[in-house]
Design a protein around this motif. Structure first.
Motif, PDB file in Angstrom:
ATOM      1  N   MET A   1       0.853  -1.157   0.000  1.00  0.00           N
ATOM      2  CA  MET A   1       0.000   0.000   0.000  1.00  0.00           C
ATOM      3  C   MET A   1       0.907   1.229   0.000  1.00  0.00           C
ATOM      4  O   MET A   1       1.844   1.329   0.769  1.00  0.00           O
ATOM      5  CB  MET A   1      -0.889  -0.040   1.243  1.00  0.00           C
ATOM      6  CG  MET A   1      -1.895   1.051   1.270  1.00  0.00           C
ATOM      7  SD  MET A   1      -3.001   1.075   2.705  1.00  0.00           S
ATOM      8  CE  MET A   1      -3.358  -0.595   3.023  1.00  0.00           C
ATOM      9  N   GLY A   2       0.600   2.161  -0.825  1.00  0.00           N
ATOM     10  CA  GLY A   2       1.413   3.351  -0.939  1.00  0.00           C
ATOM     11  C   GLY A   2       1.267   4.278   0.263  1.00  0.00           C
ATOM     12  O   GLY A   2       0.284   4.217   1.006  1.00  0.00           O
ATOM     13  N   LEU A   3       2.238   5.116   0.445  1.00  0.00           N
ATOM     14  CA  LEU A   3       2.266   6.033   1.580  1.00  0.00           C
ATOM     15  C   LEU A   3       1.072   6.984   1.557  1.00  0.00           C
ATOM     16  O   LEU A   3       0.450   7.234   2.597  1.00  0.00           O
ATOM     17  CB  LEU A   3       3.582   6.823   1.579  1.00  0.00           C
ATOM     18  CG  LEU A   3       3.739   7.846   2.698  1.00  0.00           C
ATOM     19  CD1 LEU A   3       3.767   7.158   4.043  1.00  0.00           C
ATOM     20  CD2 LEU A   3       4.986   8.661   2.482  1.00  0.00           C
ATOM     21  N   ILE A   4       0.726   7.491   0.397  1.00  0.00           N
ATOM     22  CA  ILE A   4      -0.407   8.423   0.294  1.00  0.00           C
ATOM     23  C   ILE A   4      -1.704   7.734   0.707  1.00  0.00           C
ATOM     24  O   ILE A   4      -2.499   8.299   1.468  1.00  0.00           O
ATOM     25  CB  ILE A   4      -0.520   8.982  -1.145  1.00  0.00           C
ATOM     26  CG1 ILE A   4       0.755   9.706  -1.548  1.00  0.00           C
ATOM     27  CG2 ILE A   4      -1.733   9.874  -1.286  1.00  0.00           C
ATOM     28  CD1 ILE A   4       1.050  10.949  -0.750  1.00  0.00           C
ATOM     29  N   LEU A   5      -1.916   6.514   0.228  1.00  0.00           N
ATOM     30  CA  LEU A   5      -3.127   5.774   0.578  1.00  0.00           C
ATOM     31  C   LEU A   5      -3.150   5.474   2.069  1.00  0.00           C
ATOM     32  O   LEU A   5      -4.203   5.562   2.716  1.00  0.00           O
ATOM     33  CB  LEU A   5      -3.215   4.486  -0.234  1.00  0.00           C
ATOM     34  CG  LEU A   5      -4.507   3.696  -0.109  1.00  0.00           C
ATOM     35  CD1 LEU A   5      -5.706   4.543  -0.502  1.00  0.00           C
ATOM     36  CD2 LEU A   5      -4.439   2.447  -0.958  1.00  0.00           C
ATOM     37  N   TRP A   6      -1.998   5.157   2.638  1.00  0.00           N
ATOM     38  CA  TRP A   6      -1.898   4.881   4.065  1.00  0.00           C
ATOM     39  C   TRP A   6      -2.267   6.120   4.876  1.00  0.00           C
ATOM     40  O   TRP A   6      -2.980   6.035   5.872  1.00  0.00           O
ATOM     41  CB  TRP A   6      -0.470   4.426   4.378  1.00  0.00           C
ATOM     42  CG  TRP A   6      -0.242   4.019   5.788  1.00  0.00           C
ATOM     43  CD1 TRP A   6      -0.669   2.878   6.404  1.00  0.00           C
ATOM     44  CD2 TRP A   6       0.473   4.768   6.772  1.00  0.00           C
ATOM     45  NE1 TRP A   6      -0.251   2.874   7.702  1.00  0.00           N
ATOM     46  CE2 TRP A   6       0.455   4.025   7.962  1.00  0.00           C
ATOM     47  CE3 TRP A   6       1.138   5.979   6.759  1.00  0.00           C
ATOM     48  CZ2 TRP A   6       1.060   4.450   9.118  1.00  0.00           C
ATOM     49  CZ3 TRP A   6       1.744   6.408   7.921  1.00  0.00           C
ATOM     50  CH2 TRP A   6       1.702   5.649   9.080  1.00  0.00           C
TER      51      TRP A   6
END
Length: 80
Positions: A1-6
């Motif tokens: 999971m990408g940092l932005i989504l997290w």
């Protein structure tokens, strides 16, 4: 999971947890921060319990549980 989504999931979880824990929140920005930290806490708790989430909905539920738990702990510390 990408940092932005997290970060988005953590922020959303903090907002939801602030609404669940009426009177236990820190305002919108504080709750978003609590949600991000709570997402990590929820992940640790679920991992200790042997529960894994592989979807965005599962990650959101994990983050909400962690954020509610964190808000509850902080409200207990605040009272004493």
């Amino acid at each position: 999971m990408g940092l932005i989504l997290w970060l988005i999931i953590g922020g959303l979880a903090g907002w939801i947890a602030g609404n669940i824990m009426r009177g236990g929140g820190f305002g919108i920005l504080g709750n978003i921060g609590v949600g991000i930290v709570g997402a990590v806490l929820g992940g640790l708790v679920f991992r200790l319990l042997g529960i894994a989430s592989y979807s965005i909905i599962g990650s959101l539920v994990t983050a909400i549980v962690g954020a509610v738990l964190l808000l509850w702990i902080v409200s207990m510390v605040r009272k004493s």
